[in-house]
Design a protein around this motif. Structure first.
Motif, PDB file in Angstrom:
ATOM      1  N   GLN A  74      37.932  39.143  48.660  1.00  0.00           N
ATOM      2  CA  GLN A  74      37.961  39.275  47.208  1.00  0.00           C
ATOM      3  C   GLN A  74      37.831  40.733  46.786  1.00  0.00           C
ATOM      4  O   GLN A  74      38.546  41.207  45.895  1.00  0.00           O
ATOM      5  CB  GLN A  74      36.842  38.445  46.580  1.00  0.00           C
ATOM      6  CG  GLN A  74      36.903  38.393  45.060  1.00  0.00           C
ATOM      7  CD  GLN A  74      35.802  37.536  44.477  1.00  0.00           C
ATOM      8  OE1 GLN A  74      34.617  37.808  44.648  1.00  0.00           O
ATOM      9  NE2 GLN A  74      36.184  36.473  43.794  1.00  0.00           N
ATOM     10  N   ARG A  93      40.730  42.796  44.885  1.00  0.00           N
ATOM     11  CA  ARG A  93      40.381  43.344  43.567  1.00  0.00           C
ATOM     12  C   ARG A  93      40.665  44.843  43.500  1.00  0.00           C
ATOM     13  O   ARG A  93      41.129  45.354  42.476  1.00  0.00           O
ATOM     14  CB  ARG A  93      38.909  43.067  43.250  1.00  0.00           C
ATOM     15  CG  ARG A  93      38.647  41.652  42.752  1.00  0.00           C
ATOM     16  CD  ARG A  93      37.168  41.398  42.525  1.00  0.00           C
ATOM     17  NE  ARG A  93      36.948  40.105  41.889  1.00  0.00           N
ATOM     18  CZ  ARG A  93      35.751  39.588  41.645  1.00  0.00           C
ATOM     19  NH1 ARG A  93      34.656  40.260  41.993  1.00  0.00           N
ATOM     20  NH2 ARG A  93      35.637  38.415  41.055  1.00  0.00           N
ATOM     21  N   HIS A 145      30.160  43.527  42.291  1.00  0.00           N
ATOM     22  CA  HIS A 145      31.136  42.528  42.731  1.00  0.00           C
ATOM     23  C   HIS A 145      30.971  41.159  42.085  1.00  0.00           C
ATOM     24  O   HIS A 145      31.750  40.258  42.374  1.00  0.00           O
ATOM     25  CB  HIS A 145      31.030  42.324  44.255  1.00  0.00           C
ATOM     26  CG  HIS A 145      31.284  43.557  45.060  1.00  0.00           C
ATOM     27  ND1 HIS A 145      32.510  43.845  45.615  1.00  0.00           N
ATOM     28  CD2 HIS A 145      30.474  44.591  45.396  1.00  0.00           C
ATOM     29  CE1 HIS A 145      32.443  44.993  46.267  1.00  0.00           C
ATOM     30  NE2 HIS A 145      31.224  45.467  46.148  1.00  0.00           N
ATOM     31  N   ASN A 146      29.977  40.968  41.226  1.00  0.00           N
ATOM     32  CA  ASN A 146      29.655  39.597  40.824  1.00  0.00           C
ATOM     33  C   ASN A 146      30.691  38.950  39.908  1.00  0.00           C
ATOM     34  O   ASN A 146      30.692  37.740  39.724  1.00  0.00           O
ATOM     35  CB  ASN A 146      28.266  39.529  40.172  1.00  0.00           C
ATOM     36  CG  ASN A 146      28.173  40.378  38.913  1.00  0.00           C
ATOM     37  OD1 ASN A 146      29.071  41.154  38.606  1.00  0.00           O
ATOM     38  ND2 ASN A 146      27.084  40.231  38.184  1.00  0.00           N
ATOM     39  N   SER A 147      31.576  39.738  39.306  1.00  0.00           N
ATOM     40  CA  SER A 147      32.661  39.175  38.501  1.00  0.00           C
ATOM     41  C   SER A 147      33.803  40.182  38.447  1.00  0.00           C
ATOM     42  O   SER A 147      33.606  41.381  38.667  1.00  0.00           O
ATOM     43  CB  SER A 147      32.181  38.847  37.079  1.00  0.00           C
ATOM     44  OG  SER A 147      31.910  40.036  36.349  1.00  0.00           O
ATOM     45  N   TRP A 148      34.986  39.693  38.130  1.00  0.00           N
ATOM     46  CA  TRP A 148      36.167  40.559  38.054  1.00  0.00           C
ATOM     47  C   TRP A 148      35.997  41.603  36.959  1.00  0.00           C
ATOM     48  O   TRP A 148      36.287  42.782  37.158  1.00  0.00           O
ATOM     49  CB  TRP A 148      37.387  39.681  37.814  1.00  0.00           C
ATOM     50  CG  TRP A 148      38.719  40.343  37.596  1.00  0.00           C
ATOM     51  CD1 TRP A 148      39.657  39.964  36.683  1.00  0.00           C
ATOM     52  CD2 TRP A 148      39.305  41.454  38.304  1.00  0.00           C
ATOM     53  NE1 TRP A 148      40.773  40.763  36.770  1.00  0.00           N
ATOM     54  CE2 TRP A 148      40.587  41.693  37.759  1.00  0.00           C
ATOM     55  CE3 TRP A 148      38.865  42.273  39.340  1.00  0.00           C
ATOM     56  CZ2 TRP A 148      41.430  42.706  38.201  1.00  0.00           C
ATOM     57  CZ3 TRP A 148      39.707  43.296  39.788  1.00  0.00           C
ATOM     58  CH2 TRP A 148      40.971  43.498  39.220  1.00  0.00           C
ATOM     59  N   HIS A 203      26.283  42.498  27.201  1.00  0.00           N
ATOM     60  CA  HIS A 203      27.131  41.667  28.053  1.00  0.00           C
ATOM     61  C   HIS A 203      28.351  42.473  28.496  1.00  0.00           C
ATOM     62  O   HIS A 203      28.745  43.440  27.838  1.00  0.00           O
ATOM     63  CB  HIS A 203      27.622  40.417  27.306  1.00  0.00           C
ATOM     64  CG  HIS A 203      26.540  39.510  26.834  1.00  0.00           C
ATOM     65  ND1 HIS A 203      25.787  39.774  25.703  1.00  0.00           N
ATOM     66  CD2 HIS A 203      26.072  38.330  27.329  1.00  0.00           C
ATOM     67  CE1 HIS A 203      24.908  38.805  25.526  1.00  0.00           C
ATOM     68  NE2 HIS A 203      25.065  37.922  26.492  1.00  0.00           N
ATOM     69  N   SER A 204      28.952  42.053  29.587  1.00  0.00           N
ATOM     70  CA  SER A 204      30.218  42.652  30.022  1.00  0.00           C
ATOM     71  C   SER A 204      31.360  41.802  29.479  1.00  0.00           C
ATOM     72  O   SER A 204      31.383  40.590  29.680  1.00  0.00           O
ATOM     73  CB  SER A 204      30.283  42.726  31.550  1.00  0.00           C
ATOM     74  OG  SER A 204      30.063  41.456  32.131  1.00  0.00           O
ATOM     75  N   THR A 205      32.299  42.428  28.768  1.00  0.00           N
ATOM     76  CA  THR A 205      33.418  41.704  28.171  1.00  0.00           C
ATOM     77  C   THR A 205      34.717  42.469  28.390  1.00  0.00           C
ATOM     78  O   THR A 205      34.716  43.674  28.675  1.00  0.00           O
ATOM     79  CB  THR A 205      33.220  41.510  26.651  1.00  0.00           C
ATOM     80  OG1 THR A 205      33.355  42.785  25.992  1.00  0.00           O
ATOM     81  CG2 THR A 205      31.855  40.915  26.337  1.00  0.00           C
ATOM     82  N   TRP A 206      35.824  41.761  28.213  1.00  0.00           N
ATOM     83  CA  TRP A 206      37.130  42.405  28.351  1.00  0.00           C
ATOM     84  C   TRP A 206      37.357  43.432  27.253  1.00  0.00           C
ATOM     85  O   TRP A 206      38.052  44.425  27.447  1.00  0.00           O
ATOM     86  CB  TRP A 206      38.238  41.351  28.343  1.00  0.00           C
ATOM     87  CG  TRP A 206      38.331  40.638  29.649  1.00  0.00           C
ATOM     88  CD1 TRP A 206      37.824  39.408  29.955  1.00  0.00           C
ATOM     89  CD2 TRP A 206      38.935  41.128  30.852  1.00  0.00           C
ATOM     90  NE1 TRP A 206      38.074  39.104  31.278  1.00  0.00           N
ATOM     91  CE2 TRP A 206      38.759  40.137  31.845  1.00  0.00           C
ATOM     92  CE3 TRP A 206      39.605  42.302  31.175  1.00  0.00           C
ATOM     93  CZ2 TRP A 206      39.234  40.286  33.145  1.00  0.00           C
ATOM     94  CZ3 TRP A 206      40.079  42.455  32.476  1.00  0.00           C
ATOM     95  CH2 TRP A 206      39.894  41.454  33.439  1.00  0.00           C
ATOM     96  N   LYS A 230      33.486  34.163  25.709  1.00  0.00           N
ATOM     97  CA  LYS A 230      34.757  34.263  26.424  1.00  0.00           C
ATOM     98  C   LYS A 230      35.921  33.849  25.536  1.00  0.00           C
ATOM     99  O   LYS A 230      37.022  34.389  25.641  1.00  0.00           O
ATOM    100  CB  LYS A 230      34.713  33.390  27.676  1.00  0.00           C
ATOM    101  CG  LYS A 230      35.950  33.501  28.554  1.00  0.00           C
ATOM    102  CD  LYS A 230      35.847  32.603  29.768  1.00  0.00           C
ATOM    103  CE  LYS A 230      34.822  33.093  30.740  1.00  0.00           C
ATOM    104  NZ  LYS A 230      34.816  32.305  32.002  1.00  0.00           N
TER     105      LYS A 230
END
Length: 242
Positions: free
Chosen positions: A55, A59, A90-93, A121-124, A215
């Protein structure tokens, strides 16, 4: 057989990017096809060694292929992968991509020292604004209206770029609360006026979903909803209501 086909498709699609990233790219492809989970990799630019899972490898190739990341500062240090001085998470894309462009974990929040910004938070949206710089325009000493503020990422980006005032509209109550937290922890209340209201072609009030997740909050559709009442929102003076 299906899973092996997926591995082959993924491997050959990334072939040129594996070559750019890794000195031992042929060995890596062989290990991926075999289905190994811990793969020895040698980074081409920093000449450091470490272990990545499939992964992580794919990535990195995606970051190079899709987003044209400059990964020349990528290195291993004491068994961990770093981008410059920041550990790659590495815990999320999305956190993987954010950490490649300078964000790091700061307790429960994420922090970017270059912009000196922090988010809960982490967001796009954070990725699009601070990593891809989708609004890379000159806003210094200018007023900005941010329609659809989401978690406040674009408003905070404009404030960090020198906007004199940002009027940020976010209709979803739960997302507005997150945006309020982000504005507060970045200490930009004097620059950002956050307004819990929607912006449309006519004055009024509508029903919106109250339980939309973070999300799903980037876009949603309101259909067959009647206007409940009309009211002009005097947002510049702060005389707005929801």
């Amino acid at each position: 057989m299906r899973s092996k086909s997926i591995v082959y498709d993924m491997t050959f699609r990334h072939l040129v990017y594996y070559h750019k990233l890794f000195t031992n790219w042929i060995d890596i492809i062989y290990e991926l096809v075999k289905g190994n989970k811990d793969i020895n990799v040698e980074l081409r630019h920093m000449n450091t060694y470490g272990i990545c899972d499939p992964q992580c490898i794919t990535r990195l190739a995606d970051a190079l292929e899709i987003f044209q990341y400059d990964l020349k500062s990528l290195k291993f240090h004491k068994g961990k992968l770093y981008m410059g001085s920041h550990e790659v998470i590495h815990n999320s894309w999305i956190m993987f991509l954010l950490s490649l462009c300078g964000f790091s974990k700061d307790g429960e929040s994420i922090y970017n020292p270059y912009f000196n910004v922090k988010f809960t938070h982490s967001t796009w949206g954070i990725f699009e604004n601070f990593c891809l710089k989708q609004y890379d325009i000159d806003v210094k000493d200018r007023e900005v209206v941010d329609i659809g503020a989401n978690v406040g990422d674009s408003a905070i980006y404009f404030a960090a770029k020198g906007a004199s005032r940002v009027y940020a509209f976010e209709p979803l109550p739960s997302i507005y609360e997150v945006a309020s937290q982000n504005v507060k922890i970045n200490n930009v209340q004097n620059k950002i006026t956050l307004i819990n209201a929607a912006v449309g072609s006519k004055e009024g009030k509508i029903k919106i979903p109250s339980s939309t997740s973070m999300k799903e909050s980037g876009a949603f559709t309101i259909m067959n909803e009647s206007i409940l009442f009309y009211k002009r929102l005097d947002w510049r003076s702060g005389g707005f209501s929801c």
